[in-house]
Design an enzyme around this catalytic site. Structure first.
Site, PDB file in Angstrom:
ATOM      1  N   PRO A   2      55.702   9.220  47.095  1.00 42.28           N
ATOM      2  CA  PRO A   2      56.883   8.140  47.132  1.00 42.28           C
ATOM      3  C   PRO A   2      58.249   8.756  46.935  1.00 42.28           C
ATOM      4  O   PRO A   2      58.382   9.511  45.944  1.00 42.28           O
ATOM      5  CB  PRO A   2      56.518   7.296  46.037  1.00 42.28           C
ATOM      6  N   GLU A   3      59.233   8.436  47.643  1.00 46.01           N
ATOM      7  CA  GLU A   3      60.619   8.933  47.635  1.00 46.01           C
ATOM      8  C   GLU A   3      61.385   7.697  47.454  1.00 46.01           C
ATOM      9  O   GLU A   3      60.911   6.915  46.950  1.00 46.01           O
ATOM     10  CB  GLU A   3      61.143   9.672  49.007  1.00 46.01           C
ATOM     11  N   HIS A  94      40.344   4.091  40.156  1.00 46.00           N
ATOM     12  CA  HIS A  94      41.562   4.958  40.172  1.00 46.00           C
ATOM     13  C   HIS A  94      42.460   4.263  39.384  1.00 46.00           C
ATOM     14  O   HIS A  94      43.622   4.630  39.090  1.00 46.00           O
ATOM     15  CB  HIS A  94      42.015   5.414  41.590  1.00 46.00           C
ATOM     16  N   ARG A 155      74.412  27.556  46.398  1.00 45.88           N
ATOM     17  CA  ARG A 155      72.930  27.713  46.667  1.00 45.88           C
ATOM     18  C   ARG A 155      72.770  28.403  48.046  1.00 45.88           C
ATOM     19  O   ARG A 155      73.208  27.827  49.194  1.00 45.88           O
ATOM     20  CB  ARG A 155      72.319  26.205  46.846  1.00 45.88           C
TER      21      ARG A 155
END
Ligand SMILES: [Zn+2]
Length: 279
Positions: A2-3, A94, A155
């Site tokens: 999930p974002e 789960h 970066r």
């Protein structure tokens, strides 16, 4: 995994279910969820807390209690939350935790891969915790193209890797980065600090547009993701490059290429996302 759009969709579903409710009883079945802490102790600490807010920062869900404490939830790969009337949830091998609320409803946490985490923080601990781990929120008005440029300035990593780093921008993952780079016509391997002003503007706009589209579609449903009411998102129908190797680019017709970058599948159009370094 999930974002931002998926986590925000979960947040929007949980907020009306949780705000004002008290955690009557909590069961944590999987010690991995709260390690290194003892699951029974964490469950006991959570019991009796009343929810004041349900927030989000990047991919973190933030359940704020009236006491000022916070339960910080990260869904990682396959975590999901389900809210339902007591007794109506089906058995689930789960299921890792269940919260009984004071209105005869339950919130169940499911996680197949078991990478998700629950962390109970005391008042004052949240901001320093997040500041170390999470950069600016891409949908906030304070996130500008110039701010993005500052985050990328030092970066030299490939652009995609820099964008996956949560300290650069919060909430992006493999899917939305690939989609945003396609929209911005930028090659994923460009050095992150090599973008000119126009490219930064395009990337900034593309990140926001891609995330907003994801929110509008209530996220993408690929594996285990679902909203708290069990609904699926439909962003997967909007993917322009992600998972589309060999299919024609919608803009130019060139087949989409897939490479691996840092162990992740990476999809892009070799024509309209050409590497402008000329090599
Ligand atoms: Zn193309």
């Amino acid at each position: 995994m999930p974002e931002l759009p998926e986590v925000e969709t979960v947040r929007r579903g949980l907020e009306p279910a949780l705000v004002g409710r008290r955690f009557d009883h909590v069961d944590i079945y999987d010690p991995r969820l709260v390690r290194p802490y003892d699951p029974a102790e964490v469950a006991a600490e959570l019991s009796g807390e009343r929810v004041a807010s349900v927030g989000r920062r990047g991919k973190y869900l933030i359940v704020g209690f009236e006491t000022g404490r916070v339960l910080l939830i990260h869904l990682r790969m396959t975590g999901s939350l389900r809210h339902a009337r007591r007794g109506s949830l089906q058995d689930d091998p789960h299921r890792r935790a269940v919260v009984n609320l004071d209105n005869r409803s339950d919130v169940a946490y499911r996680d197949v891969r078991r990478f998700g985490t629950w962390l109970l923080l005391e008042p004052g601990e949240l901001e320093p915790y997040l500041d170390e781990r999470v950069g600016p929120e891409p949908l906030d008005t304070s996130f500008t193209a110039a701010r993005l440029g500052e985050r990328l300035a030092n970066r030299r990593a490939p652009l995609k890797s820099a964008l996956l780093d949560q300290r650069t921008v919060a909430g992006l993952g493999n899917i939305y980065v690939d989609e945003a780079l396609w929209r911005a016509r930028l090659h994923p391997l460009r050095p992150a600090n090599g973008l000119d002003r126009d490219e930064l503007r395009r990337l900034h706009r593309a990140i926001r547009a891609t995330l907003e589209k994801g929110l509008e579609r209530q996220g993408s449903t690929l594996r285990d993701y679902a909203a708290p009411d069990g609904a699926s998102g439909s962003m997967q129908d909007e993917f322009r490059v992600y998972g589309r190797e060999g299919e024609p680019c919608e803009r130019c017709g060139t087949p989409i290429t897939r490479i691996r970058l840092g162990g992740r599948g990476t999809w892009f159009c070799p024509e309209c996302q050409a590497d402008s370094r000329g090599d």
